[in-house]
Design a protein around this motif. Structure first.
Motif, PDB file in Angstrom:
ATOM      1  N   THR A 171       0.834  -1.193   0.000  1.00 17.08           N
ATOM      2  CA  THR A 171       0.000   0.000   0.000  1.00 17.08           C
ATOM      3  C   THR A 171       0.869   1.244   0.000  1.00 17.08           C
ATOM      4  O   THR A 171       1.632   1.466   0.940  1.00 17.08           O
ATOM      5  CB  THR A 171      -0.902   0.018   1.251  1.00 17.08           C
ATOM      6  N   PRO A 172       0.797   2.044  -1.058  1.00 21.15           N
ATOM      7  CA  PRO A 172       1.653   3.218  -1.151  1.00 21.15           C
ATOM      8  C   PRO A 172       0.986   4.449  -0.521  1.00 21.15           C
ATOM      9  O   PRO A 172      -0.231   4.539  -0.437  1.00 21.15           O
ATOM     10  CB  PRO A 172       1.762   3.422  -2.660  1.00 21.15           C
ATOM     11  N   SER A 173       1.827   5.357  -0.062  1.00 23.79           N
ATOM     12  CA  SER A 173       1.329   6.666   0.347  1.00 23.79           C
ATOM     13  C   SER A 173       2.468   7.652   0.157  1.00 23.79           C
ATOM     14  O   SER A 173       3.644   7.277   0.193  1.00 23.79           O
ATOM     15  CB  SER A 173       0.865   6.643   1.808  1.00 23.79           C
ATOM     16  N   THR A 174       2.126   8.905  -0.074  1.00 24.49           N
ATOM     17  CA  THR A 174       3.165   9.911  -0.283  1.00 24.49           C
ATOM     18  C   THR A 174       2.777  11.198   0.435  1.00 24.49           C
ATOM     19  O   THR A 174       1.598  11.466   0.644  1.00 24.49           O
ATOM     20  CB  THR A 174       3.342  10.245  -1.778  1.00 24.49           C
ATOM     21  N   THR A 175       3.778  11.948   0.827  1.00 20.30           N
ATOM     22  CA  THR A 175       3.550  13.326   1.265  1.00 20.30           C
ATOM     23  C   THR A 175       4.313  14.217   0.306  1.00 20.30           C
ATOM     24  O   THR A 175       5.450  13.919  -0.048  1.00 20.30           O
ATOM     25  CB  THR A 175       4.052  13.568   2.697  1.00 20.30           C
ATOM     26  N   VAL A 176       3.679  15.298  -0.101  1.00 17.17           N
ATOM     27  CA  VAL A 176       4.263  16.183  -1.108  1.00 17.17           C
ATOM     28  C   VAL A 176       4.314  17.600  -0.558  1.00 17.17           C
ATOM     29  O   VAL A 176       3.372  18.050   0.088  1.00 17.17           O
ATOM     30  CB  VAL A 176       3.414  16.178  -2.400  1.00 17.17           C
TER      31      VAL A 176
ATOM     32  N   GLY B 198       3.349   2.320   4.912  1.00 23.11           N
ATOM     33  CA  GLY B 198       3.647   3.244   6.001  1.00 23.11           C
ATOM     34  C   GLY B 198       5.120   3.501   6.234  1.00 23.11           C
ATOM     35  O   GLY B 198       5.488   4.483   6.887  1.00 23.11           O
ATOM     36  N   LEU B 199       5.986   2.632   5.714  1.00 24.62           N
ATOM     37  CA  LEU B 199       7.422   2.783   5.939  1.00 24.62           C
ATOM     38  C   LEU B 199       8.051   3.573   4.790  1.00 24.62           C
ATOM     39  O   LEU B 199       7.907   3.197   3.633  1.00 24.62           O
ATOM     40  CB  LEU B 199       8.064   1.394   6.026  1.00 24.62           C
ATOM     41  N   ALA B 200       8.731   4.673   5.135  1.00 21.92           N
ATOM     42  CA  ALA B 200       9.351   5.497   4.097  1.00 21.92           C
ATOM     43  C   ALA B 200      10.417   4.686   3.372  1.00 21.92           C
ATOM     44  O   ALA B 200      11.287   4.080   4.001  1.00 21.92           O
ATOM     45  CB  ALA B 200       9.973   6.737   4.716  1.00 21.92           C
ATOM     46  N   VAL B 201      10.347   4.622   2.054  1.00 23.93           N
ATOM     47  CA  VAL B 201      11.339   3.872   1.283  1.00 23.93           C
ATOM     48  C   VAL B 201      12.079   4.762   0.295  1.00 23.93           C
ATOM     49  O   VAL B 201      13.125   4.382  -0.210  1.00 23.93           O
ATOM     50  CB  VAL B 201      10.705   2.700   0.500  1.00 23.93           C
ATOM     51  N   MET B 202      11.556   5.960   0.024  1.00 25.41           N
ATOM     52  CA  MET B 202      12.213   6.795  -0.975  1.00 25.41           C
ATOM     53  C   MET B 202      11.924   8.266  -0.725  1.00 25.41           C
ATOM     54  O   MET B 202      10.804   8.644  -0.397  1.00 25.41           O
ATOM     55  CB  MET B 202      11.740   6.394  -2.382  1.00 25.41           C
ATOM     56  N   LEU B 203      12.962   9.075  -0.888  1.00 27.59           N
ATOM     57  CA  LEU B 203      12.805  10.523  -0.916  1.00 27.59           C
ATOM     58  C   LEU B 203      13.020  10.954  -2.354  1.00 27.59           C
ATOM     59  O   LEU B 203      13.912  10.449  -3.022  1.00 27.59           O
ATOM     60  CB  LEU B 203      13.850  11.195  -0.017  1.00 27.59           C
ATOM     61  N   ALA B 204      12.206  11.865  -2.852  1.00 27.10           N
ATOM     62  CA  ALA B 204      12.358  12.312  -4.231  1.00 27.10           C
ATOM     63  C   ALA B 204      12.151  13.816  -4.303  1.00 27.10           C
ATOM     64  O   ALA B 204      11.199  14.343  -3.729  1.00 27.10           O
ATOM     65  CB  ALA B 204      11.354  11.599  -5.142  1.00 27.10           C
ATOM     66  N   VAL B 205      13.064  14.488  -4.977  1.00 27.95           N
ATOM     67  CA  VAL B 205      12.951  15.932  -5.180  1.00 27.95           C
ATOM     68  C   VAL B 205      12.999  16.189  -6.683  1.00 27.95           C
ATOM     69  O   VAL B 205      14.030  15.993  -7.322  1.00 27.95           O
ATOM     70  CB  VAL B 205      14.094  16.698  -4.478  1.00 27.95           C
ATOM     71  N   SER B 206      11.846  16.589  -7.245  1.00 29.27           N
ATOM     72  CA  SER B 206      11.777  16.899  -8.677  1.00 29.27           C
ATOM     73  C   SER B 206      11.899  18.394  -8.887  1.00 29.27           C
ATOM     74  O   SER B 206      11.321  19.176  -8.134  1.00 29.27           O
ATOM     75  CB  SER B 206      10.426  16.455  -9.259  1.00 29.27           C
ATOM     76  N   ARG B 207      12.622  18.780  -9.917  1.00 30.23           N
ATOM     77  CA  ARG B 207      12.703  20.196 -10.290  1.00 30.23           C
ATOM     78  C   ARG B 207      12.352  20.336 -11.771  1.00 30.23           C
ATOM     79  O   ARG B 207      12.896  19.614 -12.603  1.00 30.23           O
ATOM     80  CB  ARG B 207      14.097  20.753 -10.027  1.00 30.23           C
ATOM     81  N   LEU B 208      11.406  21.246 -12.070  1.00 30.86           N
ATOM     82  CA  LEU B 208      11.006  21.506 -13.450  1.00 30.86           C
ATOM     83  C   LEU B 208      11.040  23.015 -13.682  1.00 30.86           C
ATOM     84  O   LEU B 208      10.785  23.789 -12.756  1.00 30.86           O
ATOM     85  CB  LEU B 208       9.587  20.997 -13.718  1.00 30.86           C
TER      86      LEU B 208
END
Lengths: 251, 251
Positions: B109-114, B148-158
């Motif tokens: 089950t995925p979840s994200t905070t943006v 629920g367990l954080a597996v990736m941090l991602a920073v996108s720039r456009l």
DNA sequence: CGAGCGAACTGGTATTGACCAGTCGTTCAC
DNA sequence: GTGAACGACTGGTCAATACCAGTTCGCTCG
């Protein structure tokens, strides 16, 4: 400088302070930080505490200690950026193998040591190559060097049934490398799959790759397909000397 | 057990011995090893020496210490094997974005905070996106979680010039994710390039990703092209929970 | 003037001792 | 019976101290 009432361990406070000085440039890349005994005076803590702080920063890869000389801020990594995007037939015919292709792109002098052996397939190898466990596989165990410095360990396994009588069972596989020999024998390569992960090196890997502590290795498992799976290549790369570049079409 | 005349430091001899017992199975994965004070008696050395040995094995990722409970042999990693091979248009239209595509393949089950922000492009970003330094970019800062367990941090720039007025500047980018919004606005994606490396985490990364010590992070920089470069995505992955899978055509 | 030795630095290893901070089982009071 | 408190473990932190080992450089002696 150290707040003993904050609840934060002293060695972590010291580490945080030194880390900040590295990031601010007060301690420059390649330059030494003050000696342990000097830091003992500066922060007013004992030497083991200072050493704990330095150990933490070494583990993070921020510092490098040299016995008798001092502790240095890790210099910027040599960005070798060996492009590994090309496993194309063109590149193969032009060079002697994938690593030598990287080399000509990266502008360094490559060298390799190869050991050949034959062994029964273990469970994982048999699974990946679609063999029965125990079937004989040809193992090519290699150390790749760039300008004399080991940057990659690679262990290829191929079913012996398709390598028998070919140069793949020789130390020198000839022009184009093992993949060219496969194609000459009717195994036209269709695609590759690479599984990438990372972990800390074993002491043996750290020794061969001359890794400083705090430098992880990148693990790549490449499976080559020619209709069926024909090769499993387990590669171990020094993460501070190698970057993998992948080109992915959009559709 | 310890040979004080061999020249090999005692803490390394202890570490080697414990490592052998792990490999032989005498200390089983997930099971505790004897307490520090017990090992002091067993090996006849002081507690700091035992702790040095344990610190070495923790750094190698072989052991995990839990305050008040004991020191445990690291259990086999949870192979989540989130396939990241697909950046295809099909996958995008079927899901809400690349990570959610991984999720449906991986069965979690995925979840994200943006968090969205706007800032002037730094030198590297400007270089990769073909902008002048200081031009405004849209930054999408995300934490991806699996069960629920954080597996990736991602920073996108456009470049802000191509995101203005689109859902890319919103927390929720809508069906298909940011890439779908780009294509709707005339930026047909042609290909991606991913640069993969690894290093030890910063304390902040270790905290967010809940990494045990001795676990490195995989760094992936993805550049998306639609004629020009339209996005730079810097991803930080927990290497013990994520494997990258790349599919490479042979020609 | 030059080679070599040694002093004075550097980090590396190891000891002893102390106390803090989590965890968990048992025991005692309610 | 049940729950709270205690005690006995566990690892975590820190001090003071000693000596070993590698590096560097200056001084001395030939």
């Amino acid at each position: 400088m150290i707040d003993k009432t904050s609840g934060v361990p002293a060695y972590r406070q010291v580490a945080t302070d030194i880390r900040a000085k590295i990031e601010s440039g007060e301690y420059a890349p390649g330059a030494p930080i003050p000696s342990e005994r000097t830091l003992v005076d500066q922060y007013g803590v004992s030497r083991p505490t200072i050493r704990d702080a330095i150990a933490l920063l070494r583990q993070e890869g921020a510092l490098i200690a040299e016995h008798g000389r001092g502790v240095f801020v890790r210099p910027r990594a040599t960005v070798q950026r060996l492009s590994r995007s090309r496993l194309s037939r063109d590149a193969r015919t032009a060079n002697r193998g994938a690593f030598l292709g990287d080399a000509s792109a990266g502008g360094f002098t490559p060298s390799t040591t190869v050991k050949i052996r034959f062994e029964p397939a273990d469970e994982r190898t048999a699974d990946l190559l679609g063999l029965d466990a125990g079937e004989e596989v040809t193992v090519r165990d290699r150390v790749m060097r760039a300008d004399g410095l080991a940057v990659m360990l690679a262990v290829s396994r191929l079913p012996r049934s398709i390598t028998r009588g070919t140069a793949i069972e020789e130390v020198n596989t000839g022009p184009g490398g093992a993949y060219a020999r496969l194609e000459e024998n009717g195994h036209t390569l269709t695609h590759f799959e690479e599984i990438v992960s990372a972990r800390m090196p074993t002491p043996e890997e750290a020794s061969i790759l001359q890794l400083s502590s705090g430098v992880p290795v990148v693990r790549v498992t490449r499976v080559a397909y020619a209709g069926r799976a024909v090769e499993v290549n387990d590669m171990t790369l020094a993460s501070d000397r190698y970057e993998l570049i992948y080109h992915i079409p959009a559709d």
